[in-house]
Design a protein around this motif. Sequence first.
Motif, PDB file in Angstrom:
ATOM      1  N   LEU A   2      49.568  38.523 -32.720  1.00 11.74           N
ATOM      2  CA  LEU A   2      48.553  39.710 -32.474  1.00 11.74           C
ATOM      3  C   LEU A   2      48.245  39.957 -31.742  1.00 11.74           C
ATOM      4  CD1 LEU A   2      46.997  41.528 -34.412  1.00 11.74           C
ATOM      5  CD2 LEU A   2      44.874  39.644 -34.141  1.00 11.74           C
ATOM      6  N   ALA A   3      48.239  38.754 -31.162  1.00  8.69           N
ATOM      7  CA  ALA A   3      48.204  39.649 -29.093  1.00  8.69           C
ATOM      8  C   ALA A   3      48.919  39.812 -28.483  1.00  8.69           C
ATOM      9  CB  ALA A   3      47.771  37.840 -27.980  1.00  8.69           C
ATOM     10  N   ILE A   4      50.581  38.982 -28.889  1.00  4.61           N
ATOM     11  CA  ILE A   4      51.780  40.316 -28.098  1.00  4.61           C
ATOM     12  C   ILE A   4      52.136  41.424 -28.999  1.00  4.61           C
ATOM     13  CG2 ILE A   4      54.348  39.732 -28.417  1.00  4.61           C
ATOM     14  CD1 ILE A   4      53.727  37.002 -29.138  1.00  4.61           C
ATOM     15  N   ILE A   5      51.448  41.933 -29.948  1.00  5.06           N
ATOM     16  CA  ILE A   5      51.635  43.199 -30.761  1.00  5.06           C
ATOM     17  C   ILE A   5      50.506  44.139 -30.016  1.00  5.06           C
ATOM     18  CG2 ILE A   5      51.557  44.228 -32.780  1.00  5.06           C
ATOM     19  CD1 ILE A   5      51.656  42.226 -34.347  1.00  5.06           C
ATOM     20  N   ALA A   6      49.043  43.584 -29.532  1.00  2.00           N
ATOM     21  CA  ALA A   6      47.714  44.101 -29.221  1.00  2.00           C
ATOM     22  C   ALA A   6      48.443  44.947 -27.369  1.00  2.00           C
ATOM     23  CB  ALA A   6      47.298  43.400 -28.868  1.00  2.00           C
ATOM     24  N   TYR A   7      49.218  43.585 -26.846  1.00  2.00           N
ATOM     25  CA  TYR A   7      49.137  43.514 -25.771  1.00  2.00           C
ATOM     26  C   TYR A   7      50.511  44.342 -24.810  1.00  2.00           C
ATOM     27  CZ  TYR A   7      44.759  41.597 -24.499  1.00  2.00           C
ATOM     28  OH  TYR A   7      43.634  41.483 -24.332  1.00  2.00           O
ATOM     29  N   ARG A   8      51.905  44.223 -26.095  1.00  2.00           N
ATOM     30  CA  ARG A   8      53.387  44.995 -25.453  1.00  2.00           C
ATOM     31  C   ARG A   8      53.537  45.843 -26.693  1.00  2.00           C
ATOM     32  NH1 ARG A   8      55.794  40.473 -23.171  1.00  2.00           N
ATOM     33  NH2 ARG A   8      54.623  39.638 -21.178  1.00  2.00           N
ATOM     34  N   LEU A  34      48.924  40.141 -41.283  1.00  2.00           N
ATOM     35  CA  LEU A  34      48.051  40.902 -40.204  1.00  2.00           C
ATOM     36  C   LEU A  34      48.310  42.394 -40.990  1.00  2.00           C
ATOM     37  CD1 LEU A  34      49.503  39.117 -36.953  1.00  2.00           C
ATOM     38  CD2 LEU A  34      46.726  39.444 -37.857  1.00  2.00           C
ATOM     39  N   THR A  35      49.392  42.426 -41.365  1.00  2.00           N
ATOM     40  CA  THR A  35      49.532  43.567 -42.070  1.00  2.00           C
ATOM     41  C   THR A  35      48.822  44.047 -42.940  1.00  2.00           C
ATOM     42  OG1 THR A  35      51.798  44.115 -41.784  1.00  2.00           O
ATOM     43  CG2 THR A  35      51.356  45.280 -43.151  1.00  2.00           C
ATOM     44  N   THR A  36      48.614  43.380 -44.131  1.00  2.00           N
ATOM     45  CA  THR A  36      47.856  43.774 -44.997  1.00  2.00           C
ATOM     46  C   THR A  36      46.370  43.438 -44.994  1.00  2.00           C
ATOM     47  OG1 THR A  36      48.730  41.831 -46.396  1.00  2.00           O
ATOM     48  CG2 THR A  36      46.495  41.800 -46.778  1.00  2.00           C
ATOM     49  N   ARG A  37      46.119  42.672 -43.817  1.00  2.00           N
ATOM     50  CA  ARG A  37      44.505  43.176 -43.301  1.00  2.00           C
ATOM     51  C   ARG A  37      44.707  44.465 -42.571  1.00  2.00           C
ATOM     52  NH1 ARG A  37      45.770  37.748 -44.792  1.00  2.00           N
ATOM     53  NH2 ARG A  37      44.210  36.713 -45.430  1.00  2.00           N
ATOM     54  N   GLY A  38      45.312  44.611 -42.494  1.00  2.00           N
ATOM     55  CA  GLY A  38      45.325  46.132 -41.551  1.00  2.00           C
ATOM     56  C   GLY A  38      45.103  46.392 -39.767  1.00  2.00           C
ATOM     57  N   TRP A  39      45.848  45.431 -39.407  1.00  2.00           N
ATOM     58  CA  TRP A  39      45.497  45.173 -38.029  1.00  2.00           C
ATOM     59  C   TRP A  39      46.478  45.927 -37.704  1.00  2.00           C
ATOM     60  CZ3 TRP A  39      43.375  39.523 -39.227  1.00  2.00           C
ATOM     61  CH2 TRP A  39      42.074  39.680 -39.662  1.00  2.00           C
ATOM     62  N   ILE A  40      47.735  45.395 -38.296  1.00  2.00           N
ATOM     63  CA  ILE A  40      48.993  46.273 -37.704  1.00  2.00           C
ATOM     64  C   ILE A  40      49.401  46.938 -38.032  1.00  2.00           C
ATOM     65  CG2 ILE A  40      49.361  44.076 -36.441  1.00  2.00           C
ATOM     66  CD1 ILE A  40      51.615  42.811 -38.121  1.00  2.00           C
ATOM     67  N   GLU A  41      50.499  47.795 -37.844  1.00  2.00           N
ATOM     68  CA  GLU A  41      51.839  48.574 -39.441  1.00  2.00           C
ATOM     69  C   GLU A  41      53.301  48.680 -38.578  1.00  2.00           C
ATOM     70  OE1 GLU A  41      49.297  52.064 -39.851  1.00  2.00           O
ATOM     71  OE2 GLU A  41      49.495  52.699 -37.420  1.00  2.00           O
ATOM     72  N   ALA A  48      62.453  46.198 -37.347  1.00  2.00           N
ATOM     73  CA  ALA A  48      61.123  47.526 -37.482  1.00  2.00           C
ATOM     74  C   ALA A  48      60.431  47.223 -36.465  1.00  2.00           C
ATOM     75  CB  ALA A  48      60.057  47.080 -38.458  1.00  2.00           C
ATOM     76  N   LEU A  49      59.375  47.982 -35.462  1.00  2.00           N
ATOM     77  CA  LEU A  49      58.876  47.750 -34.607  1.00  2.00           C
ATOM     78  C   LEU A  49      57.115  48.004 -35.026  1.00  2.00           C
ATOM     79  CD1 LEU A  49      60.260  50.703 -32.856  1.00  2.00           C
ATOM     80  CD2 LEU A  49      60.314  48.633 -32.013  1.00  2.00           C
ATOM     81  N   PHE A  50      56.566  47.417 -35.069  1.00  2.00           N
ATOM     82  CA  PHE A  50      55.409  46.881 -34.532  1.00  2.00           C
ATOM     83  C   PHE A  50      54.068  47.148 -33.775  1.00  2.00           C
ATOM     84  CE2 PHE A  50      57.563  43.566 -37.427  1.00  2.00           C
ATOM     85  CZ  PHE A  50      56.817  44.489 -38.977  1.00  2.00           C
ATOM     86  N   ALA A  51      52.813  47.637 -33.917  1.00  2.00           N
ATOM     87  CA  ALA A  51      51.296  48.400 -33.408  1.00  2.00           C
ATOM     88  C   ALA A  51      50.136  47.957 -34.123  1.00  2.00           C
ATOM     89  CB  ALA A  51      51.509  50.074 -33.048  1.00  2.00           C
TER      90      ALA A  51
END
Length: 208
Positions: free
Chosen positions: A111-117, A141-148, A160-163
């Motif tokens: 989650l930290a990597i996705i959030a900052y990178r 993380l996707t199911t809980r709606g934090w990344i997509e 796929a690119l995640f954010a």
Amino acid sequence: MSAPLTQLNQLDTSDTLSPEKTQRILEAALLTTSEPLPINELRKLFNLELSATVLSKLLEEIREKWRDSGVELVSVASGWRFQTKADIQPYLERLTPPKAPRYSRAVLETLAIIAYRQPVTRGDIEEIRGVSVSGSVLKALTTRGWIESIGHRNVPGKPALFATTQHFLNDLNLRSLEELPPLEEMKSLIDSNDKNPDLPFEVPEEHN
């Protein structure tokens, strides 16, 4: 007998509302919704006749009015919402004790990597972490709606690119990614305790 149509139309006109009643309407809307409401949505309460500037000023006044209460009006990524103040929440949890959260290092690091990178691919995450990323981590993380997934990188395989999402920011009471804590602070949270209760992420334990 119902009021004449002309009177009903008049009641819908913003110039018939005092600032006090306008605030009461805003409070009612925000207190009875389960999701944050953006300014553009709140304007619909007044047939779009009140500007975003006016509503923002009224919302700030409401925030100040509730300052000494057990709940507070806050602005997050998706809009405005009322929420319980942090010092009050432990008392409310006595009514419905929360399930003890379990945070894995793999989930927090991912989650930290996705959030900052962001945006990043699964391969990017694996390269940074130095280990493979379990599919269940990304799924959780996707199911809980934090990344997509926001698209695909234009390379062979089209990964796929995640954010992160607005829901992720809402859970952290942030309005934008610029308000994220420094990366070193996030790293220290992960290093100090893999099950840190200060982070609002409840996900299954992983071993990657």
